[in-house]
Write an enzyme that holds these catalytic residues in place. Structure first.
Site, mmCIF file in Angstrom:
data_model
loop_
_atom_site.group_PDB
_atom_site.id
_atom_site.type_symbol
_atom_site.label_atom_id
_atom_site.label_comp_id
_atom_site.label_asym_id
_atom_site.label_seq_id
_atom_site.Cartn_x
_atom_site.Cartn_y
_atom_site.Cartn_z
ATOM 1 N N SER A 106 -2.617 -49.808 -18.189
ATOM 2 C CA SER A 106 -2.790 -50.012 -19.712
ATOM 3 C C SER A 106 -1.735 -49.332 -20.470
ATOM 4 O O SER A 106 -1.013 -48.254 -19.829
ATOM 5 C CB SER A 106 -4.336 -49.430 -20.243
ATOM 6 O OG SER A 106 -3.988 -49.316 -21.428
ATOM 7 N N TYR A 129 0.282 -53.937 -26.161
ATOM 8 C CA TYR A 129 -0.127 -54.075 -27.590
ATOM 9 C C TYR A 129 1.145 -54.451 -28.398
ATOM 10 O O TYR A 129 2.298 -53.916 -28.039
ATOM 11 C CB TYR A 129 -0.975 -52.882 -28.108
ATOM 12 C CG TYR A 129 -2.265 -52.646 -27.659
ATOM 13 C CD1 TYR A 129 -3.260 -53.472 -27.523
ATOM 14 C CD2 TYR A 129 -2.237 -51.393 -26.615
ATOM 15 C CE1 TYR A 129 -4.400 -52.944 -27.000
ATOM 16 C CE2 TYR A 129 -3.450 -51.030 -26.004
ATOM 17 C CZ TYR A 129 -4.344 -51.693 -26.230
ATOM 18 O OH TYR A 129 -5.632 -51.491 -25.519
ATOM 19 N N THR A 155 -2.077 -57.951 -25.157
ATOM 20 C CA THR A 155 -3.008 -58.005 -25.567
ATOM 21 C C THR A 155 -3.145 -58.668 -27.363
ATOM 22 O O THR A 155 -2.174 -57.967 -27.797
ATOM 23 C CB THR A 155 -3.912 -56.604 -25.673
ATOM 24 O OG1 THR A 155 -4.244 -56.347 -24.373
ATOM 25 C CG2 THR A 155 -5.253 -56.898 -26.602
ATOM 26 N N ARG A 164 -16.179 -48.561 -33.273
ATOM 27 C CA ARG A 164 -17.196 -48.040 -31.965
ATOM 28 C C ARG A 164 -18.044 -46.857 -32.206
ATOM 29 O O ARG A 164 -17.722 -45.791 -32.097
ATOM 30 C CB ARG A 164 -16.264 -48.055 -30.860
ATOM 31 C CG ARG A 164 -15.684 -49.209 -30.299
ATOM 32 C CD ARG A 164 -14.268 -49.019 -29.374
ATOM 33 N NE ARG A 164 -13.363 -49.840 -29.220
ATOM 34 C CZ ARG A 164 -12.222 -50.057 -28.866
ATOM 35 N NH1 ARG A 164 -11.953 -49.111 -28.011
ATOM 36 N NH2 ARG A 164 -11.630 -51.110 -28.681
ATOM 37 N N LYS A 254 -3.983 -61.811 -23.747
ATOM 38 C CA LYS A 254 -5.276 -61.612 -23.264
ATOM 39 C C LYS A 254 -6.126 -61.303 -24.743
ATOM 40 O O LYS A 254 -5.541 -60.648 -25.629
ATOM 41 C CB LYS A 254 -5.329 -60.228 -22.644
ATOM 42 C CG LYS A 254 -6.836 -59.509 -22.447
ATOM 43 C CD LYS A 254 -6.696 -58.340 -21.538
ATOM 44 C CE LYS A 254 -8.127 -57.905 -21.184
ATOM 45 N NZ LYS A 254 -8.653 -57.274 -22.354
ATOM 46 N N HIS A 278 -12.532 -58.613 -25.662
ATOM 47 C CA HIS A 278 -12.316 -57.449 -25.372
ATOM 48 C C HIS A 278 -13.391 -56.321 -24.784
ATOM 49 O O HIS A 278 -13.697 -55.092 -25.192
ATOM 50 C CB HIS A 278 -11.673 -56.674 -26.731
ATOM 51 C CG HIS A 278 -10.779 -55.583 -26.420
ATOM 52 N ND1 HIS A 278 -9.313 -55.617 -26.404
ATOM 53 C CD2 HIS A 278 -10.650 -54.171 -25.989
ATOM 54 C CE1 HIS A 278 -8.584 -54.665 -26.586
ATOM 55 N NE2 HIS A 278 -9.371 -54.000 -25.929
#
Length: 380
Positions: A106, A129, A155, A164, A254, A278
């Site tokens: 990542s 990203y 992504t 979240r 993605k 995701h």
């Protein structure tokens, strides 16, 4: 506790991790409707059992983006994975290397591209990203090339971070300064094994790829602030031209859930797509990956490589997604639970479980190779 399944590893991870880290891994966005759909929709897919077929020789190997792998499975990119075990990304990369499956690092990993490359020599995939600072992106892509990353997983479903709630309730997000640090410290103190192995011996606790732009502000609150400020909500399909200019290797998008977006991805020159929401961490209320996959496979399955993720807890789930049209599957929470519970050995065991479960599912559906897995093995 003897771990016989990914659900067992989830329970072990919950026991070992501080609350703020377990909730970060385990949670989704808003009310977590999509998070639950990913599992429920996969579990509802019925397989057609067939008997008296010669399944004495089963081949589960797969070729993805010019490389042959032992399984049609890759370890998905997970932010902060290096906090789940000591230098966690390195442990996971080594487990993936030993089992000959792709590992995806990542952008927001604890271990940097260079550190992982030095400790796990086999080329791995890198996830990126679209962020506002194009110079920083260019620098990361250069480092990915120097690390000989064999694919770029770009992504596209995160122009802004999802909300979240669990992260706020646990104190990972929204709790800044001394109060936030104290809250997380107290949670870590209740997990002495993690506090010793990761908290004390696992330093430095910085995001290796992002640290150069964060400078001295490298705490968790600074990281989340940077993410909110630097994700680029103005990105369009035209921006992929810039990525293509900077990256000549395989490019995988993605976060695709819509057939029209899949067609656009192919037109934009993507070598593959990941059908993904995701992990239920972005748009709550979106459809599951399993529900989106058949339409996307019908639209572009003959023109690009389709991968999928979301809710995968067994080799049976891998077979289900492949029957719906995927050529490969990304494991997310599954490998992170195992990493948190037992480090590299746990990740290796999960890959063993996935393979064993795939072989059982293939034998009982009368399939001997991955090419035999199709919608014909689904029972309507």
């Amino acid at each position: 506790m003897i771990a016989a399944s990914i659900s067992d590893y989830r329970a072990l991870a919950r026991r070992r991790l501080p609350k703020f880290l377990f909730e970060y891994v385990d949670g989704g966005s808003f009310d977590e409707v999509t998070l639950r759909r990913n599992r429920e929709d996969l579990q509802r897919i019925a397989l057609r059992q067939r008997v008296l077929n010669d399944v004495s020789q089963i081949d589960v190997s797969q070729t993805l983006f010019g490389q042959k792998w032992s399984l049609p499975v890759a370890l998905a990119p997970i932010g902060l994975a290096g906090m789940m075990a000591r230098r966690g990304e390195i442990q996971a990369a080594r487990a993936a290397e030993a089992r000959a499956v792709p590992f995806t690092l990542s952008t927001v990993s604890v271990c940097s591209l260079g550190e992982v490359r030095a400790q796990a020599p086999r080329p791995f995939w890198f996830q990126l990203y679209m962020i506002r600072d194009r110079a920083f992106m260019r620098d990361l892509l250069q480092k990915a090339r120097e690390a000989e990353c064999s694919a770029l997983v770009f992504t596209v479903d995160m122009p802004v971070p999802g909300s979240r709630y669990r992260d706020y309730r646990s104190g990972l997000a929204g709790a800044s300064g001394v109060a936030g640090a104290t809250r997380r410290f107290m949670q870590a103190a209740r997990r002495p094994a993690w506090a010793w192995d990761v908290g004390l011996l696992g330093a430095p606790h910085k995001l290796g790829n992002v640290a150069p732009v964060l400078g001295s502000k490298s705490g968790l609150e600074d990281f989340f602030r940077w993410m909110r400020q630097n994700f680029d909500p103005s990105v369009t399909w035209r921006d992929l031209d810039w990525v293509r200019q900077e990256w000549s290797g395989p490019l995988v998008l993605k976060g695709v859930l819509d057939a029209d977006d899949a067609r656009s991805a192919v037109s934009a020159g993507a070598d593959g797509i990941v059908v993904s929401n995701h992990g239920g961490r972005q748009l709550d209320g979106a459809i599951s990956s399993a529900a989106a996959l058949p339409r996307i496979a019908e639209a572009v399955g003959d023109r690009t490589t389709i991968l999928a993720d979301g809710g995968v807890h067994s080799g049976l789930d891998v077979v289900r997604l492949m029957a719906l049209g995927a050529s490969g599957v990304l494991l997310g929470r599954a490998w992170v639970y195992a990493l948190a519970a037992r480090g590299q050995g746990g990740v290796a065991h999960v890959l063993e479980l996935i393979e064993a479960e795939m072989r059982v599912a293939m034998a009982l559906t009368g399939t001997r190779t991955l090419a035999d897995i199709s919608e014909d093995i689904l029972d309507d």
